[in-house]
Design a protein around this motif. Sequence first.
Motif, mmCIF file in Angstrom:
data_model
loop_
_atom_site.group_PDB
_atom_site.id
_atom_site.type_symbol
_atom_site.label_atom_id
_atom_site.label_comp_id
_atom_site.label_asym_id
_atom_site.label_seq_id
_atom_site.Cartn_x
_atom_site.Cartn_y
_atom_site.Cartn_z
ATOM 1 N N GLU A 53 0.830 -1.209 0.000
ATOM 2 C CA GLU A 53 0.000 0.000 0.000
ATOM 3 C C GLU A 53 0.865 1.260 0.000
ATOM 4 O O GLU A 53 0.580 2.228 -0.724
ATOM 5 C CB GLU A 53 -0.916 -0.001 1.221
ATOM 6 N N SER A 54 1.931 1.249 0.801
ATOM 7 C CA SER A 54 2.831 2.394 0.843
ATOM 8 C C SER A 54 3.531 2.612 -0.496
ATOM 9 O O SER A 54 3.758 3.755 -0.908
ATOM 10 C CB SER A 54 3.871 2.221 1.954
ATOM 11 N N LEU A 55 3.862 1.533 -1.170
ATOM 12 C CA LEU A 55 4.502 1.649 -2.481
ATOM 13 C C LEU A 55 3.565 2.283 -3.500
ATOM 14 O O LEU A 55 3.997 3.058 -4.363
ATOM 15 C CB LEU A 55 4.961 0.271 -2.966
ATOM 16 N N ALA A 56 2.279 1.968 -3.406
ATOM 17 C CA ALA A 56 1.301 2.604 -4.289
ATOM 18 C C ALA A 56 1.252 4.111 -4.025
ATOM 19 O O ALA A 56 1.195 4.924 -4.956
ATOM 20 C CB ALA A 56 -0.074 1.976 -4.095
ATOM 21 N N SER A 57 1.294 4.486 -2.739
ATOM 22 C CA SER A 57 1.313 5.906 -2.377
ATOM 23 C C SER A 57 2.600 6.572 -2.870
ATOM 24 O O SER A 57 2.578 7.720 -3.338
ATOM 25 C CB SER A 57 1.194 6.060 -0.861
ATOM 26 N N LEU A 58 3.709 5.860 -2.744
ATOM 27 C CA LEU A 58 4.989 6.386 -3.215
ATOM 28 C C LEU A 58 4.929 6.690 -4.707
ATOM 29 O O LEU A 58 5.413 7.731 -5.163
ATOM 30 C CB LEU A 58 6.107 5.392 -2.917
ATOM 31 N N GLY A 59 4.318 5.784 -5.458
ATOM 32 C CA GLY A 59 4.198 5.995 -6.898
ATOM 33 C C GLY A 59 3.445 7.274 -7.226
ATOM 34 O O GLY A 59 3.828 8.028 -8.134
ATOM 35 N N ILE A 60 2.377 7.557 -6.496
ATOM 36 C CA ILE A 60 1.594 8.779 -6.706
ATOM 37 C C ILE A 60 2.438 10.014 -6.418
ATOM 38 O O ILE A 60 2.442 10.994 -7.173
ATOM 39 C CB ILE A 60 0.338 8.765 -5.818
ATOM 40 N N LEU A 61 3.186 9.971 -5.316
ATOM 41 C CA LEU A 61 4.019 11.112 -4.927
ATOM 42 C C LEU A 61 5.129 11.367 -5.943
ATOM 43 O O LEU A 61 5.433 12.524 -6.269
ATOM 44 C CB LEU A 61 4.615 10.872 -3.540
ATOM 45 N N VAL A 62 5.739 10.296 -6.426
ATOM 46 C CA VAL A 62 6.812 10.454 -7.411
ATOM 47 C C VAL A 62 6.267 11.076 -8.692
ATOM 48 O O VAL A 62 6.879 11.991 -9.266
ATOM 49 C CB VAL A 62 7.482 9.101 -7.704
ATOM 50 N N LYS A 63 5.126 10.620 -9.143
ATOM 51 C CA LYS A 63 4.526 11.180 -10.366
ATOM 52 C C LYS A 63 4.246 12.669 -10.218
ATOM 53 O O LYS A 63 4.289 13.416 -11.189
ATOM 54 C CB LYS A 63 3.233 10.437 -10.692
ATOM 55 N N GLN A 64 3.948 13.105 -8.986
ATOM 56 C CA GLN A 64 3.675 14.519 -8.732
ATOM 57 C C GLN A 64 4.932 15.293 -8.321
ATOM 58 O O GLN A 64 4.863 16.472 -7.980
ATOM 59 C CB GLN A 64 2.605 14.652 -7.647
ATOM 60 N N LEU A 65 6.075 14.610 -8.348
ATOM 61 C CA LEU A 65 7.372 15.199 -8.016
ATOM 62 C C LEU A 65 7.410 15.771 -6.595
ATOM 63 O O LEU A 65 8.032 16.797 -6.324
ATOM 64 C CB LEU A 65 7.749 16.292 -9.028
ATOM 65 N N LYS A 66 6.728 15.075 -5.663
ATOM 66 C CA LYS A 66 6.697 15.483 -4.261
ATOM 67 C C LYS A 66 7.845 14.809 -3.512
ATOM 68 O O LYS A 66 7.693 13.742 -2.925
ATOM 69 C CB LYS A 66 5.353 15.110 -3.629
ATOM 70 N N LEU A 67 8.996 15.442 -3.545
ATOM 71 C CA LEU A 67 10.209 14.821 -3.019
ATOM 72 C C LEU A 67 10.143 14.555 -1.523
ATOM 73 O O LEU A 67 10.501 13.474 -1.054
ATOM 74 C CB LEU A 67 11.416 15.703 -3.337
#
Length: 274
Positions: A53-67
Amino acid sequence: MKKEERYGIVSDWPEWRWFETMHHLLEDAISRIQKSDSPELSAMFPFLDSANESLASLGILVKQLKLRDAYVIARVAYETSLNACFLITDPEVLTLRAHTHAKQKALRGLVRAIEISGEKIFEFKTEGVEALMQHPMHKEWLEEFTLKSGREVTSWTPENVSQRLEAVYSKFGSNTTRGLAFGLLLYRHASEIAHGTLFGTLFSWGAMEVGKPLLSLGEMGEFRKKELRHLVKLTSFSLESVVRIISIQLGVKDLSETAKKARTDYYSSRNVDS
């Protein structure tokens, strides 16, 4: 090549393709664990499902460039995955400890109080909590995670993250475990960001690169993309180890071989500007 074009869109990053492959492999591994009757694998499931689940959230953040938040969530995914692997280094002892820790945490949560400068400003107690706390088994759970001074032992295991990694290394060897070692590289910055320090803030702006002051917003964007690619790479390395360890526990080879091939494909697909 212009600087603002150098790192491209996220879906074009070779690191992103590697991450997606490894995430899908972990989901495949979790699915197989659900079909297994192995107690050891069953014990891993809650950790791995949470990491997924956290990896799915990580993917969303990376796509939005939220470092900033990407670093914190990457650490959550990493440590949860590491705990799953650590659990099977001594499954009988560690599974019991993990469950006892969880149950006594739930009990402690039935009484909540806030004190500031010795003054209690808020307290919540679930009805009937006193009787629950006096139950012999519940008292044993609480005592296991209470110091002689009366203070709570907050960690579920005394081993720090490096010691947990060492235990996994000893059981599965350097070749299989190396990826999890790379994951430790994200720990320091993730901690600074999570604790809200000035370093964590300035790092996310790219303002902590020694001898490289930022000159423009464009350079900040370039820095964030570069760091996110690095973060995704470290996460993918860690996921490879996790998938290969699960593959060993399942007694199958295809997951491990596919995970190793994904890394090879990543290095083959990188261009000179990566």
